[in-house]
Design a protein around this motif. Structure first.
Motif, mmCIF file in Angstrom:
data_model
loop_
_atom_site.group_PDB
_atom_site.id
_atom_site.type_symbol
_atom_site.label_atom_id
_atom_site.label_comp_id
_atom_site.label_asym_id
_atom_site.label_seq_id
_atom_site.Cartn_x
_atom_site.Cartn_y
_atom_site.Cartn_z
ATOM 1 N N THR A 199 0.831 -1.200 0.000
ATOM 2 C CA THR A 199 0.000 0.000 0.000
ATOM 3 C C THR A 199 0.865 1.248 0.000
ATOM 4 O O THR A 199 1.950 1.275 0.575
ATOM 5 N N ASP A 200 0.364 2.285 -0.652
ATOM 6 C CA ASP A 200 1.043 3.579 -0.681
ATOM 7 C C ASP A 200 0.019 4.616 -1.125
ATOM 8 O O ASP A 200 -1.074 4.266 -1.580
ATOM 9 N N ILE A 201 0.399 5.894 -0.997
ATOM 10 C CA ILE A 201 -0.503 6.970 -1.410
ATOM 11 C C ILE A 201 -0.104 7.561 -2.755
ATOM 12 O O ILE A 201 -0.715 8.524 -3.217
ATOM 13 N N GLY A 223 -8.492 6.484 0.512
ATOM 14 C CA GLY A 223 -9.135 5.683 1.550
ATOM 15 C C GLY A 223 -8.715 4.226 1.464
ATOM 16 O O GLY A 223 -8.011 3.816 0.537
ATOM 17 N N THR A 224 -9.176 3.439 2.412
ATOM 18 C CA THR A 224 -8.737 2.042 2.516
ATOM 19 C C THR A 224 -9.855 1.045 2.239
ATOM 20 O O THR A 224 -9.760 -0.120 2.619
ATOM 21 N N ASP A 225 -10.910 1.472 1.565
ATOM 22 C CA ASP A 225 -12.029 0.561 1.288
ATOM 23 C C ASP A 225 -11.580 -0.674 0.520
ATOM 24 O O ASP A 225 -12.140 -1.770 0.711
ATOM 25 N N ASP A 229 -11.579 -6.541 2.530
ATOM 26 C CA ASP A 229 -11.583 -8.005 2.599
ATOM 27 C C ASP A 229 -10.509 -8.531 3.532
ATOM 28 O O ASP A 229 -10.660 -9.590 4.154
ATOM 29 N N LEU A 230 -9.413 -7.784 3.673
ATOM 30 C CA LEU A 230 -8.323 -8.228 4.546
ATOM 31 C C LEU A 230 -8.656 -8.025 6.026
ATOM 32 O O LEU A 230 -7.964 -8.561 6.897
ATOM 33 N N GLY A 231 -9.703 -7.268 6.318
ATOM 34 C CA GLY A 231 -10.107 -7.064 7.697
ATOM 35 C C GLY A 231 -11.193 -8.010 8.168
ATOM 36 O O GLY A 231 -11.579 -7.976 9.347
ATOM 37 N N ARG A 248 -1.796 6.768 10.494
ATOM 38 C CA ARG A 248 -2.981 6.137 9.911
ATOM 39 C C ARG A 248 -2.639 4.777 9.308
ATOM 40 O O ARG A 248 -3.434 3.830 9.409
ATOM 41 N N ALA A 249 -1.474 4.684 8.690
ATOM 42 C CA ALA A 249 -1.064 3.397 8.129
ATOM 43 C C ALA A 249 -0.858 2.365 9.237
ATOM 44 O O ALA A 249 -1.222 1.188 9.088
ATOM 45 N N LEU A 250 -0.292 2.803 10.347
ATOM 46 C CA LEU A 250 -0.071 1.895 11.472
ATOM 47 C C LEU A 250 -1.395 1.392 12.033
ATOM 48 O O LEU A 250 -1.586 0.186 12.242
ATOM 49 N N ALA A 251 -2.335 2.308 12.274
ATOM 50 C CA ALA A 251 -3.636 1.903 12.800
ATOM 51 C C ALA A 251 -4.363 0.985 11.836
ATOM 52 O O ALA A 251 -4.992 -0.011 12.239
ATOM 53 N N GLY A 252 -4.244 1.283 10.536
ATOM 54 C CA GLY A 252 -4.890 0.439 9.547
ATOM 55 C C GLY A 252 -4.312 -0.959 9.512
ATOM 56 O O GLY A 252 -5.048 -1.955 9.392
#
Length: 345
Positions: A199-201, A223-225, A229-231, A248-252
């Motif tokens: 993942t990256d922006i 966004g991370t929609d 499926d990975l969640g 945000r990347a860490l929390a995600g």
């Protein structure tokens, strides 16, 4: 002989710096390639990072490779003409952590191109440099020196992947696809990961991540929609390696790692809040990853043997006379991944 010296933010100068003749157990290396690292960019733009500040002129650089030009007495590990990657770490070998085999945690580490100590540890962006022979790690005679100069960042990636535990057949998430993130992807592929989600922006780094082994690349700038499926079912990721340093990347990532999975923190982002309830409920293992030790020699072997192809990481090579242009290019994530200096002919 010349070196690239930083006097203050955006004040780079090319200055004479002849290498002394090698003493016992030393070698002189004629540099061929040197890569600009994220820490070099922090010194160039901000004069340091965190509490580390440039207090005197300092030669930048620690990702370098070259050819042995002269030997001191007692040196048998390399010969004149050998191609070598220069290990920038010089642990003291006597402190508690060195004695325990944790040399990357050395209490008196000397690391090229670092302002962590004063006087600063001068760096390796030089046309010639005399170093302890133990820091000259031989690579194959046909290895491109630009690839050999990737030994240091690749060693960082190998160490991080080792912190994640066995990855054979596992699903891995790598967040942040800068040079270290992309090298972590290459290392995870070597470790046998069955699926590597990157993942990256910014789309440009994701294209390189795909070439280095990512099986799924996700632009999370909007966004991370796409990662929903990975969640599912408390998480589908066995190990996540967070390389961006972004909160945000860490929390995600924590939300996507399955119960009793592992999260390895590679990127530096300062103090950040953590969802402690989730971490406790999912019994997650969280580990840091700092530099490397024996992984440097392994990186040299893998690159020499052709076990890994890191050429997609290389953006371009500029002469030291174009130092300002090289740093400008390296600062642009849309145009550059790993920018290197070309020394000599």
């Amino acid at each position: 002989m010349r070196a690239i010296v930083l006097h203050a933010p955006h004040d780079l100068r090319i200055e004479p710096m002849p290498a002394p003749a090698p003493g016992p157990d030393e070698v002189t290396v004629r540099m061929g390639a040197g890569g600009i690292c994220g820490s070099d960019l922090h010194y160039f733009h901000q004069g340091g990072f965190g509490t580390v500040r440039l207090m005197q002129p300092m030669v930048l650089g620690h990702e370098v490779a070259g050819t042995v030009a002269a030997l001191g007495a007692n040196v048998t590990s390399v010969a004149v003409g050998d191609r070598v990657a220069v290990n920038p770490s010089r642990p003291c070998e006597t402190c508690e952590y060195c004695r325990r085999g944790l040399r990357n945690q050395c209490l008196d580490m000397r690391f090229y191109g670092s302002a962590m100590r004063f006087p600063h540890m001068q760096g390796a962006f030089r046309e010639e440099m005399t170093i302890p022979a133990a820091q000259a790690v031989k690579v194959g005679a046909a290895v491109d020196l630009g690839l050999a100069a990737l030994c240091e960042p690749f060693a960082v990636a190998l160490h991080a992947v080792a912190q994640a535990g066995p990855l054979d057949g596992r699903t891995v998430l790598v967040s942040g696809c800068g040079p270290i993130g992309c090298l972590v992807i290459a290392a995870a592929k070597l470790a046998g990961a069955a699926a590597i989600v990157a993942t990256d922006i910014t789309p440009e780094p994701l294209a390189i991540a795909s070439r280095l082994g990512a099986t799924r690349c996700v632009d999370v700038s909007g966004g991370t929609d796409a990662l929903a499926d990975l969640g599912q079912d408390k998480g589908q990721v066995d190990a996540a390696l967070e390389c961006s340093g972004n909160a945000r990347a860490l929390a995600g990532a924590i939300g996507l790692v399955r119960p009793r999975g592992t999260l390895v923190l590679v990127g530096l982002g300062g103090d950040q809040p953590l969802p402690m309830n989730t971490i406790v409920a999912k019994e997650l293992a969280i580990k840091g990853s700092f530099r490397f030790d024996e992984e440097f020699a392994r990186a040299a072997r893998l690159i020499s043997d052709g076990a890994v192809d890191l050429r997609p990481l290389l953006t371009g090579s500029l002469p030291i006379e174009e130092a300002e242009a090289a740093f400008a290019l390296a600062s642009d994530r849309k145009r550059a991944m790993k920018v290197q200096f070309r020394f000599g002919d």
